[in-house]
Design a protein around this motif. Structure first.
Motif, PDB file in Angstrom:
ATOM      1  N   UNK A   9       0.901  -1.377   0.019  1.00  0.00           N
ATOM      2  CA  UNK A   9       0.133   0.149   0.009  1.00  0.00           C
ATOM      3  C   UNK A   9       0.871   1.173  -0.062  1.00  0.00           C
ATOM      4  N   UNK A  10       1.827   1.071   0.765  1.00  0.00           N
ATOM      5  CA  UNK A  10       2.910   2.492   0.797  1.00  0.00           C
ATOM      6  C   UNK A  10       3.462   2.642  -0.553  1.00  0.00           C
ATOM      7  N   UNK A  11       4.018   1.648  -0.971  1.00  0.00           N
ATOM      8  CA  UNK A  11       4.587   1.756  -2.318  1.00  0.00           C
ATOM      9  C   UNK A  11       3.546   2.247  -3.277  1.00  0.00           C
ATOM     10  N   UNK A  12       2.322   1.807  -3.315  1.00  0.00           N
ATOM     11  CA  UNK A  12       1.531   2.238  -4.207  1.00  0.00           C
ATOM     12  C   UNK A  12       1.170   3.802  -4.245  1.00  0.00           C
ATOM     13  N   UNK A  13       1.180   4.183  -2.807  1.00  0.00           N
ATOM     14  CA  UNK A  13       0.694   5.490  -2.606  1.00  0.00           C
ATOM     15  C   UNK A  13       2.079   6.350  -3.122  1.00  0.00           C
ATOM     16  N   UNK A  14       3.261   5.807  -2.784  1.00  0.00           N
ATOM     17  CA  UNK A  14       4.439   6.835  -2.984  1.00  0.00           C
ATOM     18  C   UNK A  14       4.546   6.768  -4.475  1.00  0.00           C
ATOM     19  N   UNK A  15       4.265   5.955  -5.161  1.00  0.00           N
ATOM     20  CA  UNK A  15       4.475   5.774  -6.569  1.00  0.00           C
ATOM     21  C   UNK A  15       3.221   6.090  -7.506  1.00  0.00           C
ATOM     22  N   UNK A  16       2.240   6.731  -6.937  1.00  0.00           N
ATOM     23  CA  UNK A  16       0.873   6.948  -7.445  1.00  0.00           C
ATOM     24  C   UNK A  16       0.405   6.007  -8.386  1.00  0.00           C
ATOM     25  N   UNK A  17       0.376   4.765  -7.905  1.00  0.00           N
ATOM     26  CA  UNK A  17      -0.404   3.825  -8.983  1.00  0.00           C
ATOM     27  C   UNK A  17      -1.228   2.899  -8.008  1.00  0.00           C
ATOM     28  N   UNK A  18      -2.439   2.348  -8.488  1.00  0.00           N
ATOM     29  CA  UNK A  18      -3.446   1.771  -7.863  1.00  0.00           C
ATOM     30  C   UNK A  18      -2.898   0.327  -7.541  1.00  0.00           C
ATOM     31  N   UNK A  19      -3.297  -0.223  -6.485  1.00  0.00           N
ATOM     32  CA  UNK A  19      -3.017  -1.608  -6.276  1.00  0.00           C
ATOM     33  C   UNK A  19      -3.152  -2.663  -7.344  1.00  0.00           C
ATOM     34  N   UNK A  20      -4.509  -2.219  -7.946  1.00  0.00           N
ATOM     35  CA  UNK A  20      -4.790  -3.087  -9.317  1.00  0.00           C
ATOM     36  C   UNK A  20      -3.659  -3.002 -10.110  1.00  0.00           C
ATOM     37  N   UNK A  21      -3.150  -1.744 -10.542  1.00  0.00           N
ATOM     38  CA  UNK A  21      -1.933  -1.733 -11.305  1.00  0.00           C
ATOM     39  C   UNK A  21      -0.706  -2.443 -11.029  1.00  0.00           C
ATOM     40  N   UNK A  22      -0.549  -2.204  -9.618  1.00  0.00           N
ATOM     41  CA  UNK A  22       0.756  -2.843  -8.861  1.00  0.00           C
ATOM     42  C   UNK A  22       0.759  -4.295  -9.369  1.00  0.00           C
ATOM     43  N   UNK A  23      -0.410  -4.852  -9.202  1.00  0.00           N
ATOM     44  CA  UNK A  23      -0.595  -6.173  -9.207  1.00  0.00           C
ATOM     45  C   UNK A  23      -0.373  -6.853 -10.725  1.00  0.00           C
ATOM     46  N   UNK A  24      -1.061  -5.978 -11.440  1.00  0.00           N
ATOM     47  CA  UNK A  24      -0.998  -6.104 -13.056  1.00  0.00           C
ATOM     48  C   UNK A  24       0.586  -6.162 -13.308  1.00  0.00           C
ATOM     49  N   UNK A  25       1.178  -5.156 -12.969  1.00  0.00           N
ATOM     50  CA  UNK A  25       2.670  -5.057 -13.342  1.00  0.00           C
ATOM     51  C   UNK A  25       3.440  -6.451 -12.899  1.00  0.00           C
ATOM     52  N   UNK A  26       3.010  -6.895 -11.596  1.00  0.00           N
ATOM     53  CA  UNK A  26       3.773  -7.882 -10.858  1.00  0.00           C
ATOM     54  C   UNK A  26       3.343  -9.081 -11.617  1.00  0.00           C
TER      55      UNK A  26
END
Length: 71
Positions: A9-26
């Motif tokens: 959550x902190x990573x997503x907030x710091x990099x201005x991406x959604x959790x959905x985008x995080x998991x898509x990239x992952x």
């Protein structure tokens, strides 16, 4: 004090991406390196910096390809 590691959550907030985008990239193999501490996923400051550098390099390469095709 600057964090030395982020939760997802902190990573997503710091990099201005959604959790959905995080998991898509992952899922595409484009997420940051993650440490497992028990059941928690932690992203180090160094991993976040490497991730940003990799995404910037991809962006520069894509721009170069687009310019070459347009010429």
């Amino acid at each position: 004090m600057e964090p030395v590691a982020y939760s997802i959550d902190e990573f997503c907030k710091a990099h201005r991406i959604s959790r959905a985008m995080y998991y898509k990239l992952d899922s595409q193999g484009l997420g940051p390196r993650v440490m497992r501490v028990g059941t928690r996923a932690i992203i180090s400051k160094e991993s976040a910096a490497d991730w940003r550098r990799d995404r910037e390099a991809e962006g520069a390469q894509a721009s170069h390809i687009a310019e070459t095709v347009a010429a």
